[in-house]
Design an enzyme around this catalytic site. Structure first.
Site, PDB file in Angstrom:
ATOM      1  N   HIS A 116      49.127  82.412  13.884  1.00 19.64           N
ATOM      2  CA  HIS A 116      49.170  81.831  15.230  1.00 19.64           C
ATOM      3  C   HIS A 116      48.627  80.416  15.328  1.00 19.64           C
ATOM      4  O   HIS A 116      48.619  79.833  16.414  1.00 19.64           O
ATOM      5  CB  HIS A 116      48.426  82.751  16.206  1.00 19.64           C
ATOM      6  N   HIS A 117      48.132  79.848  14.226  1.00 24.23           N
ATOM      7  CA  HIS A 117      47.651  78.465  14.255  1.00 24.23           C
ATOM      8  C   HIS A 117      48.745  77.460  13.887  1.00 24.23           C
ATOM      9  O   HIS A 117      48.480  76.252  13.900  1.00 24.23           O
ATOM     10  CB  HIS A 117      46.463  78.283  13.310  1.00 24.23           C
ATOM     11  N   ALA A 118      49.943  77.931  13.537  1.00 22.52           N
ATOM     12  CA  ALA A 118      51.019  77.034  13.145  1.00 22.52           C
ATOM     13  C   ALA A 118      51.718  76.457  14.370  1.00 22.52           C
ATOM     14  O   ALA A 118      52.101  77.186  15.288  1.00 22.52           O
ATOM     15  CB  ALA A 118      52.019  77.768  12.252  1.00 22.52           C
ATOM     16  N   GLN A 162      41.429  81.700  18.638  1.00 19.65           N
ATOM     17  CA  GLN A 162      42.477  81.478  19.630  1.00 19.65           C
ATOM     18  C   GLN A 162      43.805  81.118  18.975  1.00 19.65           C
ATOM     19  O   GLN A 162      43.850  80.375  17.994  1.00 19.65           O
ATOM     20  CB  GLN A 162      42.080  80.360  20.603  1.00 19.65           C
ATOM     21  N   ASN A 164      46.154  78.943  19.064  1.00 21.79           N
ATOM     22  CA  ASN A 164      46.447  77.613  19.605  1.00 21.79           C
ATOM     23  C   ASN A 164      47.891  77.184  19.364  1.00 21.79           C
ATOM     24  O   ASN A 164      48.533  76.613  20.242  1.00 21.79           O
ATOM     25  CB  ASN A 164      45.476  76.571  19.043  1.00 21.79           C
TER      26      ASN A 164
END
Length: 309
Positions: A116-118, A162, A164
Site C-alpha cells: 500500500h505504499h506504492a 498508513q 499512503n
C-alpha cells in the site's frame, strides 16, 4: 478457500536485511499442514496492461528492466534484480486472482500483498506495485462489461502503517473507499488523506483498537455501499512486532479479523485479503498471527459455501 502464493520467487536480499522474506514460505507450509479447506494456488504475474491501470508506463518499464532511479530503489528498500521485478508482478497477480475468486466463493486470499505504499510512479516501504489498487481498477473494468452500475470497492487497511500510496491513488475516485487504521507516529511520516483515517497512539491495546475499528466500520457502512472488500490484514499491530508500536495480543488480532470478516459476511460482500506487514522480533510470532487470520477466513469461507442458494 483459494489462496494464491508466489513463495518460490524469493528476493536475493543482502545479509542482515530487515525484511523477513522467509515468512511467506513458513506461512504457506503451515497453511498446508494446519488449515483445512484451503486450496493453495500459484499466482500468475500481472501484465503490463494490468499494472498500467494504476502505474505509469515509465515506472513499469524501469522496474522490468532495472533502469529504476536509485533514489526510488532506496525508498522501496529492495535492491533491483529480475527476481524482485517478477515477484512484484506476481504479488499483484495474486491479489487480482483472489478478488476474482472471492466473487465466486465469498472469501479468497493472497499470502503476500498489501503493498500500500506504492504510488503510480514510485514504490516505497518494501512496496513496488500497489496490488490492491491494481486489483480494484481491474475488477471494476471487468465488472463494467456486464453491469451498468460501477463496482464500488472498500479497501480496509489494518496494517499498522498508513496506506499512503493507496490513499493518493484513489483520493479523487468516489468508487473506491479507503479506510486506514494505523499508528499515528509510525511510518509514513508524511501521510496522505484516506477517505477515513484513524490515527492510533503508540501503545494502543486490544480494547481501544477494537472500539476504534467498530466505529470506523460503522462510518464506512454509513458513507459507502461497496460491492467488494479488499482487506489488508497486517500482522504488525501485534505487541511483538519490531516496527508496530501498538500492543494488540493474539486474541485482539483474532477479534479484529473476525469483526472484518463478519462485517462483510453480514452484508453479503465478497472479501479478498492480503497479509500486508509483519516484522516480529520472532518471525514465528508474525507467522502465527497470519495463520490465525487464515483460520478465521476459512471458517467464513465455509459459511459462504453452506449458505442458502
Amino acid at each position: 478457500m483459494q489462496v494464491f502464493y508466489a513463495t518460490q520467487f524469493v528476493l536475493p536480499l543482502p545479509p542482515g536485511h530487515r525484511f523477513p522474506m522467509e515468512k511467506y514460505r513458513l506461512l504457506r507450509d503451515r497453511l498446508a499442514a494446519e488449515v483445512h479447506d484451503v486450496q493453495l494456488m500459484q499466482a500468475e504475474p500481472a501484465t503490463d496492461g494490468e499494472l498500467a491501470l494504476v502505474h505509469t508506463p515509465g515506472y513499469i518499464q524501469a522496474i522490468s528492466d532495472g533502469s529504476v532511479d536509485p533514489r526510488i530503489l532506496r525508498e522501496i528498500g529492495f535492491p533491483w534484480s529480475p527476481a524482485m521485478a517478477d515477484r512484484a508482478r506476481r504479488s499483484v497477480g495474486a491479489t487480482i486472482a483472489a478478488c476474482r475468486a472471492a466473487f465466486r466463493d465469498g472469501v479468497a486470499a493472497n499470502i503476500a500483498g498489501g503493498t500500500h505504499h506504492a504510488y503510480p510512479d514510485k514504490g516505497g516501504g518494501f512496496c513496488v506495485f500497489n496490488d490492491a489498487a491494481v486489483a480494484s481498477r481491474l475488477l471494476q473494468a471487468e465488472h463494467a462489461r456486464h453491469q451498468r452500475r460501477p463496482l464500488r470497492v472498500a479497501i480496509v487497511d489494518l496494517d499498522v502503517h498508513q496506506g499512503n500510496g493507496t490513499a493518493r491513488i484513489f483520493r479523487d475516485d468516489p468508487t473506491v473507499f479507503t479506510l486506514s487504521l494505523h499508528g499515528q507516529k509510525n511510518f509514513p511520516f508524511r501521510k496522505e488523506a484516506s477517505d477515513l483515517d484513524v490515527d492510533l497512539p503508540d501503545g494502543t491495546g486490544d480494547d481501544a483498537y477494537l472500539q476504534a475499528l467498530e466505529r470506523a466500520l460503522d462510518e464506512l457502512a454509513h458513507r459507502f455501499d461497496p460491492g467488494l472488500v479488499i482487506y489488508l490484514a497486517g500482522a504488525d499491530p501485534h505487541e511483538g512486532d519490531r516496527l508496530g508500536r501498538l500492543k494488540l495480543t493474539w486474541d485482539g488480532l483474532e477479534a479484529r479479523d473476525r469483526r472484518v470478516f463478519d462485517w462483510a459476511w453480514q452484508r453479503g460482500l465478497p472479501l479478498a485479503f492480503a497479509m500486508a506487514g509483519g516484522y516480529g522480533h520472532r518471525m514465528e510470532d508474525t507467522v502465527q498471527v497470519q495463520v490465525n487470520t487464515f483460520a478465521v477466513a476459512a471458517a467464513y469461507a465455509r459459511r459462504w459455501h453452506n449458505r442458502p442458494r
